[in-house]
Design an enzyme around this catalytic site. Structure first.
Site, PDB file in Angstrom:
ATOM      1  N   TRP A 238      42.802 118.409  17.445  1.00  0.00           N
ATOM      2  CA  TRP A 238      43.397 117.227  18.062  1.00  0.00           C
ATOM      3  C   TRP A 238      42.338 116.222  18.489  1.00  0.00           C
ATOM      4  CZ3 TRP A 238      42.366 115.630  22.982  1.00  0.00           C
ATOM      5  CH2 TRP A 238      41.856 116.563  23.883  1.00  0.00           C
ATOM      6  N   LYS A 270      48.952 113.945  30.438  1.00  0.00           N
ATOM      7  CA  LYS A 270      49.592 114.168  31.738  1.00  0.00           C
ATOM      8  C   LYS A 270      50.091 112.867  32.359  1.00  0.00           C
ATOM      9  CE  LYS A 270      46.064 116.567  33.383  1.00  0.00           C
ATOM     10  NZ  LYS A 270      45.375 116.934  32.119  1.00  0.00           N
ATOM     11  N   HIS A 331      34.026 117.851  33.673  1.00  0.00           N
ATOM     12  CA  HIS A 331      34.295 119.214  34.121  1.00  0.00           C
ATOM     13  C   HIS A 331      33.189 120.164  33.668  1.00  0.00           C
ATOM     14  CE1 HIS A 331      38.936 118.741  34.525  1.00  0.00           C
ATOM     15  NE2 HIS A 331      38.332 118.550  35.676  1.00  0.00           N
ATOM     16  N   TYR A 332      32.904 121.134  34.501  1.00  0.00           N
ATOM     17  CA  TYR A 332      32.108 122.279  34.070  1.00  0.00           C
ATOM     18  C   TYR A 332      32.682 123.513  34.768  1.00  0.00           C
ATOM     19  CZ  TYR A 332      28.411 125.210  32.414  1.00  0.00           C
ATOM     20  OH  TYR A 332      27.729 126.199  31.745  1.00  0.00           O
ATOM     21  N   PRO A 334      34.090 123.049  30.876  1.00  0.00           N
ATOM     22  CA  PRO A 334      35.194 122.286  30.301  1.00  0.00           C
ATOM     23  C   PRO A 334      36.198 123.218  29.645  1.00  0.00           C
ATOM     24  CG  PRO A 334      33.319 122.238  28.823  1.00  0.00           C
ATOM     25  CD  PRO A 334      32.869 122.977  30.061  1.00  0.00           C
ATOM     26  N   TYR A 336      37.547 122.561  26.743  1.00  0.00           N
ATOM     27  CA  TYR A 336      37.239 122.562  25.312  1.00  0.00           C
ATOM     28  C   TYR A 336      35.824 122.033  25.126  1.00  0.00           C
ATOM     29  CZ  TYR A 336      39.074 117.765  25.851  1.00  0.00           C
ATOM     30  OH  TYR A 336      39.343 116.487  26.290  1.00  0.00           O
ATOM     31  N   HIS A 338      33.807 119.998  23.663  1.00  0.00           N
ATOM     32  CA  HIS A 338      33.436 118.696  23.104  1.00  0.00           C
ATOM     33  C   HIS A 338      33.323 117.764  24.299  1.00  0.00           C
ATOM     34  CE1 HIS A 338      33.436 115.441  19.993  1.00  0.00           C
ATOM     35  NE2 HIS A 338      33.819 114.736  21.058  1.00  0.00           N
ATOM     36  N   HIS A 340      33.630 115.238  27.004  1.00  0.00           N
ATOM     37  CA  HIS A 340      34.642 114.253  27.343  1.00  0.00           C
ATOM     38  C   HIS A 340      34.551 113.936  28.824  1.00  0.00           C
ATOM     39  CE1 HIS A 340      36.393 118.263  27.888  1.00  0.00           C
ATOM     40  NE2 HIS A 340      37.182 117.730  28.803  1.00  0.00           N
ATOM     41  N   HIS A 342      36.630 112.240  32.283  1.00  0.00           N
ATOM     42  CA  HIS A 342      37.935 111.969  32.877  1.00  0.00           C
ATOM     43  C   HIS A 342      37.883 110.694  33.717  1.00  0.00           C
ATOM     44  CE1 HIS A 342      39.289 116.214  32.089  1.00  0.00           C
ATOM     45  NE2 HIS A 342      37.969 116.352  32.058  1.00  0.00           N
TER      46      HIS A 342
END
Length: 400
Positions: A238, A270, A331-332, A334, A336, A338, A340, A342
């Site tokens: 995706w 979301k 995030h850590y 993450p 997924y 790759h 990215h 937020h």
């Protein structure tokens, strides 16, 4: 029990197996919610007004295929609030005491929307992800990352002997072909320069590699006697569908097409985009070798600064929300692999925005400007659910 980290981006992950799943444009053939049968409630949150269901779809053969259904009550839309009191509806008085009254209202459908997100077909991993589980904080040193986390990430991939395919990639490189896509045993493959996948410090012997579209991690080549032994990881289909404009092209808010320092900004699933209170967008970088915060060095500062500055400019232009009203973070760990970023409304208590998981992008930029190897030196804290395989690895290493 404590609830697990809230899920991030929920999407279908297609797995073609010997031409099995019928897909069109990267999405499963259409079906309706009425096709699904609820098996059990995985988890629910009264605070967030959300419930996670384990469901299944019964096929023509009578066999069921697992699905996860996420039902979430949408936020109020300010312009529709007056209609809640004006339009005819059932209003049941529950309590009346002096100046206080409590009613239960049954508003018409257009004023009582529920958003449904479906993961179909869902694997056992998806189902376990949404089960209520105990959560533990992990304090990961750089040594822990090298010895536990990174090997675990790499272990999620698998090796295949592809023989002539590897040599075919080398020939393409010699002829100057930069990228070629094809199907191999029903699975999407791509032959691209290994320099686009692997940091120079750990380049394989070959300048080219085979990359297979099944998992979290990029592929890596290791030349061995008698052919090529390739590490092939699950590709985040995706993510690359968005980057390659095979899906959601009409939802892109902003794109910097530079292959090294560019990114795509899209609304997170979301957020229904009907109100700004829960604004939520994701920036997906074009570079595919950057998995997480641990891979970042000063080399990536131009990319990170572009995401920060251009992302804020695009959001204020499109939605009228200034940068000072945004929470911009990574995030850590993450969800997924790759890189990215937020972008959420500052007043929105977004899932995963708590201190043990979120790292403000501005702070990340300052840290890397101060020390290029900052995230290869410092310890990082993150939550893991008790049922996650990585948590078990830390347990086995005596770190929990």
């Amino acid at each position: 029990m404590a609830e697990g980290p809230q899920p991030k981006r929920k999407r279908e992950e297609e797995e073609e197996k010997n031409g099995g799943t019928d897909t069109q444009g990267g999405a499963t053939a259409a079906f309706t919610l009425s096709d699904l049968r609820v098996r059990r409630v995985l988890r629910e949150s009264a605070r967030d007004k959300i419930v996670f269901l384990h469901a299944e779809r019964i096929g023509l053969s009578g066999e069921g295929t697992d699905a996860v259904v996420i039902l979430e009550k949408t936020p109020f839309q300010e312009e529709k609030i007056p209609d809640l009191l004006k339009k005819p509806m059932n209003a049941e008085l529950q309590m009346h005491n002096d100046i206080y009254c409590t009613f239960y209202l049954s508003p018409p459908p257009e004023l009582s929307e529920i958003k449904a997100t479906v993961v179909y077909p869902a694997t056992e991993k998806h189902i376990q992800k949404y089960l209520r589980q105990e959560v533990h904080l992990i304090r990961e040193t750089w040594e822990d990352y090298k010895n536990i986390t990174l090997p675990f990430i790499q272990s999620q991939s698998f090796s295949i002997q592809v023989g002539f395919l590897g040599h075919w990639c080398s020939l393409l490189g010699f002829l100057g072909v930069s990228e070629l896509l094809w199907k191999w045993k029903g699975i999407d493959c791509v032959c691209i320069p290994a320099s686009q996948l692997i940091p120079p410090a750990i380049q394989p012997l070959s300048p080219y590699s085979i990359w297979r579209s099944e998992g979290d991690n990029q592929s890596r080549d290791y030349r061995q006697a008698g052919g090529w032994n390739l590490k092939c990881g699950r590709r985040r289909v995706w993510v690359y569908n968005i980057l390659e404009k095979k899906a959601e092209a009409d939802r892109i808010i902003h794109e910097n097409p530079d292959p090294s320092n560019g990114f795509v900004l899209v609304p997170d699933l979301k957020w229904n985009q009907n109100q700004l209170d829960d604004l939520y967008l994701i920036a997906l970088v074009h570079r595919r070798e950057i998995k997480s915060l641990r891979d970042l060095t000063a080399e990536h500062l131009p990319l990170l600064r572009n995401v920060l500055q251009e992302g804020k400019e695009a959001i204020v232009k499109r939605f009228g929300v200034s940068g000072s009203q945004l929470r911009i973070y990574l995030h850590y760990q993450p969800s997924y692999q790759h890189l990215h970023v937020h972008f959420t409304a500052l007043g929105y208590d977004a899932p995963g925005s708590s201190v043990e998981r979120a790292h403000l992008l501005a702070d990340v930029i300052d840290n890397l400007a101060m020390d290029s190897m900052y995230y290869q030196k410092r310890a990082l804290t993150f939550p893991l659910r008790a049922d996650e395989p990585l948590f078990k690895k830390f347990q086995e290493a005596g770190k929990v």
